[in-house]
Design a protein around this motif. Structure first.
Motif, PDB file in Angstrom:
ATOM      1  N   ALA A   1      -3.609  -1.215  -5.073  1.00 56.74           N
ATOM      2  CA  ALA A   1      -2.681  -2.232  -4.579  1.00 56.74           C
ATOM      3  C   ALA A   1      -3.445  -3.415  -3.986  1.00 56.74           C
ATOM      4  CB  ALA A   1      -1.748  -1.632  -3.533  1.00 56.74           C
ATOM      5  N   THR A   2      -4.583  -3.134  -3.341  1.00 55.59           N
ATOM      6  CA  THR A   2      -5.415  -4.205  -2.780  1.00 55.59           C
ATOM      7  C   THR A   2      -5.958  -5.089  -3.886  1.00 55.59           C
ATOM      8  OG1 THR A   2      -6.069  -2.745  -0.953  1.00 55.59           O
ATOM      9  CG2 THR A   2      -7.411  -4.702  -1.324  1.00 55.59           C
ATOM     10  N   GLU A   3      -6.432  -4.467  -4.962  1.00 57.44           N
ATOM     11  CA  GLU A   3      -6.959  -5.234  -6.094  1.00 57.44           C
ATOM     12  C   GLU A   3      -5.871  -6.095  -6.724  1.00 57.44           C
ATOM     13  OE1 GLU A   3      -8.600  -2.321  -8.670  1.00 57.44           O
ATOM     14  OE2 GLU A   3     -10.402  -1.990  -7.458  1.00 57.44           O
ATOM     15  N   GLN A   4      -4.668  -5.535  -6.869  1.00 59.35           N
ATOM     16  CA  GLN A   4      -3.566  -6.287  -7.471  1.00 59.35           C
ATOM     17  C   GLN A   4      -3.132  -7.457  -6.595  1.00 59.35           C
ATOM     18  OE1 GLN A   4      -0.528  -3.351  -8.159  1.00 59.35           O
ATOM     19  NE2 GLN A   4      -1.667  -2.317  -9.782  1.00 59.35           N
ATOM     20  N   SER A   5      -3.092  -7.228  -5.272  1.00 62.44           N
ATOM     21  CA  SER A   5      -2.632  -8.286  -4.364  1.00 62.44           C
ATOM     22  C   SER A   5      -3.600  -9.469  -4.324  1.00 62.44           C
ATOM     23  CB  SER A   5      -2.437  -7.724  -2.957  1.00 62.44           C
ATOM     24  OG  SER A   5      -3.670  -7.244  -2.423  1.00 62.44           O
ATOM     25  N   MET A   6      -4.871  -9.235  -4.675  1.00 65.21           N
ATOM     26  CA  MET A   6      -5.855 -10.318  -4.682  1.00 65.21           C
ATOM     27  C   MET A   6      -5.574 -11.329  -5.790  1.00 65.21           C
ATOM     28  SD  MET A   6      -9.325  -8.141  -3.863  1.00 65.21           S
ATOM     29  CE  MET A   6     -10.411  -9.558  -3.965  1.00 65.21           C
ATOM     30  N   HIS A   7      -4.740 -10.938  -6.748  1.00 66.26           N
ATOM     31  CA  HIS A   7      -4.407 -11.841  -7.863  1.00 66.26           C
ATOM     32  C   HIS A   7      -3.069 -12.529  -7.660  1.00 66.26           C
ATOM     33  CE1 HIS A   7      -7.831 -10.282 -10.083  1.00 66.26           C
ATOM     34  NE2 HIS A   7      -7.411  -9.051  -9.863  1.00 66.26           N
ATOM     35  N   THR A   8      -2.452 -12.371  -6.485  1.00 68.96           N
ATOM     36  CA  THR A   8      -1.188 -13.030  -6.192  1.00 68.96           C
ATOM     37  C   THR A   8      -1.391 -14.545  -6.165  1.00 68.96           C
ATOM     38  OG1 THR A   8      -0.509 -11.137  -4.858  1.00 68.96           O
ATOM     39  CG2 THR A   8       0.721 -13.185  -4.552  1.00 68.96           C
ATOM     40  N   THR A   9      -0.466 -15.279  -6.764  1.00 69.24           N
ATOM     41  CA  THR A   9      -0.614 -16.728  -6.894  1.00 69.24           C
ATOM     42  C   THR A   9      -0.532 -17.445  -5.559  1.00 69.24           C
ATOM     43  OG1 THR A   9       0.433 -16.565  -9.073  1.00 69.24           O
ATOM     44  CG2 THR A   9       0.258 -18.764  -8.095  1.00 69.24           C
ATOM     45  N   ASP A  10       0.500 -17.153  -4.782  1.00 72.52           N
ATOM     46  CA  ASP A  10       0.727 -17.847  -3.509  1.00 72.52           C
ATOM     47  C   ASP A  10      -0.287 -17.382  -2.468  1.00 72.52           C
ATOM     48  OD1 ASP A  10       1.775 -19.243  -1.408  1.00 72.52           O
ATOM     49  OD2 ASP A  10       3.854 -18.833  -1.954  1.00 72.52           O
ATOM     50  N   LEU A  11      -0.845 -18.324  -1.720  1.00 71.73           N
ATOM     51  CA  LEU A  11      -1.923 -18.023  -0.777  1.00 71.73           C
ATOM     52  C   LEU A  11      -1.482 -17.097   0.360  1.00 71.73           C
ATOM     53  CD1 LEU A  11      -4.796 -18.462   0.313  1.00 71.73           C
ATOM     54  CD2 LEU A  11      -3.953 -20.526   1.463  1.00 71.73           C
ATOM     55  N   VAL A  12      -0.342 -17.409   0.984  1.00 69.68           N
ATOM     56  CA  VAL A  12       0.099 -16.627   2.148  1.00 69.68           C
ATOM     57  C   VAL A  12       0.363 -15.164   1.786  1.00 69.68           C
ATOM     58  CG1 VAL A  12       1.864 -16.382   3.943  1.00 69.68           C
ATOM     59  CG2 VAL A  12       0.990 -18.651   3.355  1.00 69.68           C
ATOM     60  N   PRO A  13       1.176 -14.876   0.748  1.00 70.58           N
ATOM     61  CA  PRO A  13       1.353 -13.473   0.360  1.00 70.58           C
ATOM     62  C   PRO A  13       0.041 -12.811  -0.062  1.00 70.58           C
ATOM     63  CG  PRO A  13       3.073 -14.811  -0.613  1.00 70.58           C
ATOM     64  CD  PRO A  13       2.068 -15.759  -0.026  1.00 70.58           C
ATOM     65  N   ARG A  14      -0.853 -13.581  -0.706  1.00 69.42           N
ATOM     66  CA  ARG A  14      -2.124 -12.997  -1.140  1.00 69.42           C
ATOM     67  C   ARG A  14      -2.939 -12.522   0.057  1.00 69.42           C
ATOM     68  NH1 ARG A  14      -3.954 -16.876  -4.211  1.00 69.42           N
ATOM     69  NH2 ARG A  14      -5.481 -17.850  -2.845  1.00 69.42           N
ATOM     70  N   LEU A  15      -3.057 -13.363   1.079  1.00 72.21           N
ATOM     71  CA  LEU A  15      -3.807 -12.979   2.276  1.00 72.21           C
ATOM     72  C   LEU A  15      -3.135 -11.813   3.007  1.00 72.21           C
ATOM     73  CD1 LEU A  15      -4.813 -16.458   3.750  1.00 72.21           C
ATOM     74  CD2 LEU A  15      -6.339 -14.744   2.750  1.00 72.21           C
ATOM     75  N   CYS A  16      -1.813 -11.923   3.202  1.00 66.47           N
ATOM     76  CA  CYS A  16      -1.083 -10.882   3.949  1.00 66.47           C
ATOM     77  C   CYS A  16      -1.132  -9.541   3.237  1.00 66.47           C
ATOM     78  CB  CYS A  16       0.369 -11.314   4.160  1.00 66.47           C
ATOM     79  SG  CYS A  16       0.572 -12.682   5.310  1.00 66.47           S
ATOM     80  N   LEU A  17      -0.867  -9.547   1.939  1.00 66.50           N
ATOM     81  CA  LEU A  17      -0.822  -8.287   1.191  1.00 66.50           C
ATOM     82  C   LEU A  17      -2.208  -7.667   1.055  1.00 66.50           C
ATOM     83  CD1 LEU A  17       1.754  -9.167  -1.618  1.00 66.50           C
ATOM     84  CD2 LEU A  17       2.080  -7.630   0.319  1.00 66.50           C
TER      85      LEU A  17
END
Length: 246
Positions: A70-86
């Motif tokens: 899940a950590t690896e997947q969240s690093m590819h999130t487009t939006d910066l805020v959700p990417r950092l938080c997740l």
């Protein structure tokens, strides 16, 4: 019946069901404890709660791997805020599950040299950080939804003229009502976000109590855990209601 069978075949589904049972027992034992003649029932409920809690640890043994993924997947999130938080939330989940596994090793008697209280506090701390970061992400998503709903509403309606005789108190009351109505419409329009927010708010009560930040009684923790478990059961049974990352 087929949907229920598929639900039980999933590890997450069984864990959510066991978790709901655990917190139901906690809530019922708290409610029945003050009543005379209910001692045996309360004792049985507490024993069942303890047994279910121990059994759930077996389901969580492989969660470290899932949290890393899940950590690896969240690093590819487009939006910066959700990417950092997740990403930070999932990293804390990894650390939480490591602490939880060490506590499990201690509980089954494989070693007695582990400081149970120290590791329990570390687990609670990382669980708290994970939930707090998840709530920050939820609040960010809610703000985006509210902005979108307000924008759509502004397109449909013309701005009402300001009443010159309106007092400051009336303006504050009207603002609060508008805000709450906008929040309600935003969450109603986005059920996955509502479920995720409710789940995280209910879950955070337990680490808040363990860390001494905000003390709660077993009844409040039991009710929060039960509501969170129901939200979790819904998202497992209906994957479309799980909050997605973008």
């Amino acid at each position: 019946m087929d949907a229920f069978t598929r639900f039980l075949n999933q590890t997450q589904g069984r864990d959510r069901l066991f978790r709901a049972t655990q917190y139901t027992c906690m809530l019922l034992s708290y409610l029945l404890e003050p009543h005379a003649g209910k001692e045996k029932v309360v004792m049985k409920l507490k024993k069942l709660e303890s047994s279910v809690s121990t059994g759930r640890k077996w389901f969580r043994l492989g969660n470290v791997v899932h949290a890393v993924q899940a950590t690896e997947q969240s690093m590819h999130t487009t939006d910066l805020v959700p990417r950092l938080c997740l990403t930070l939330a999932n990293l804390n989940r990894v650390l939480y599950f490591i602490c939880d596994t060490i506590l499990w090793v201690r509980s089954v008697g494989l070693t007695s040299s582990i400081d149970k209280e120290k590791w329990r506090m570390w687990a609670a701390r990382h669980y708290y950080y994970s939930l707090l970061l998840s709530l920050v992400r939820d609040l960010y998503e809610i703000s985006l939804q509210m902005e979108q709903v307000a924008h759509d509403r502004a397109k449909r309606e013309k701005s009402p003229s300001q009443d010159p005789g309106c007092s400051v108190a009336d303006e504050e009351t009207e603002w609060l009502q508008s805000f709450l109505l906008l929040l309600f419409r935003s969450l109603r329009k986005h059920p996955p976000l509502f479920l995720d927010t409710v789940k995280n708010l209910c879950d955070i009560l337990n680490p808040l109590h363990q860390l001494g930040i905000y003390k709660s009684n077993p009844g409040v923790i039991g009710l929060g855990g039960l509501l969170s478990s129901i939200a979790g059961i819904i998202t497992v049974a209906y994957p479309r209601l799980k909050l997605k990352t973008h």
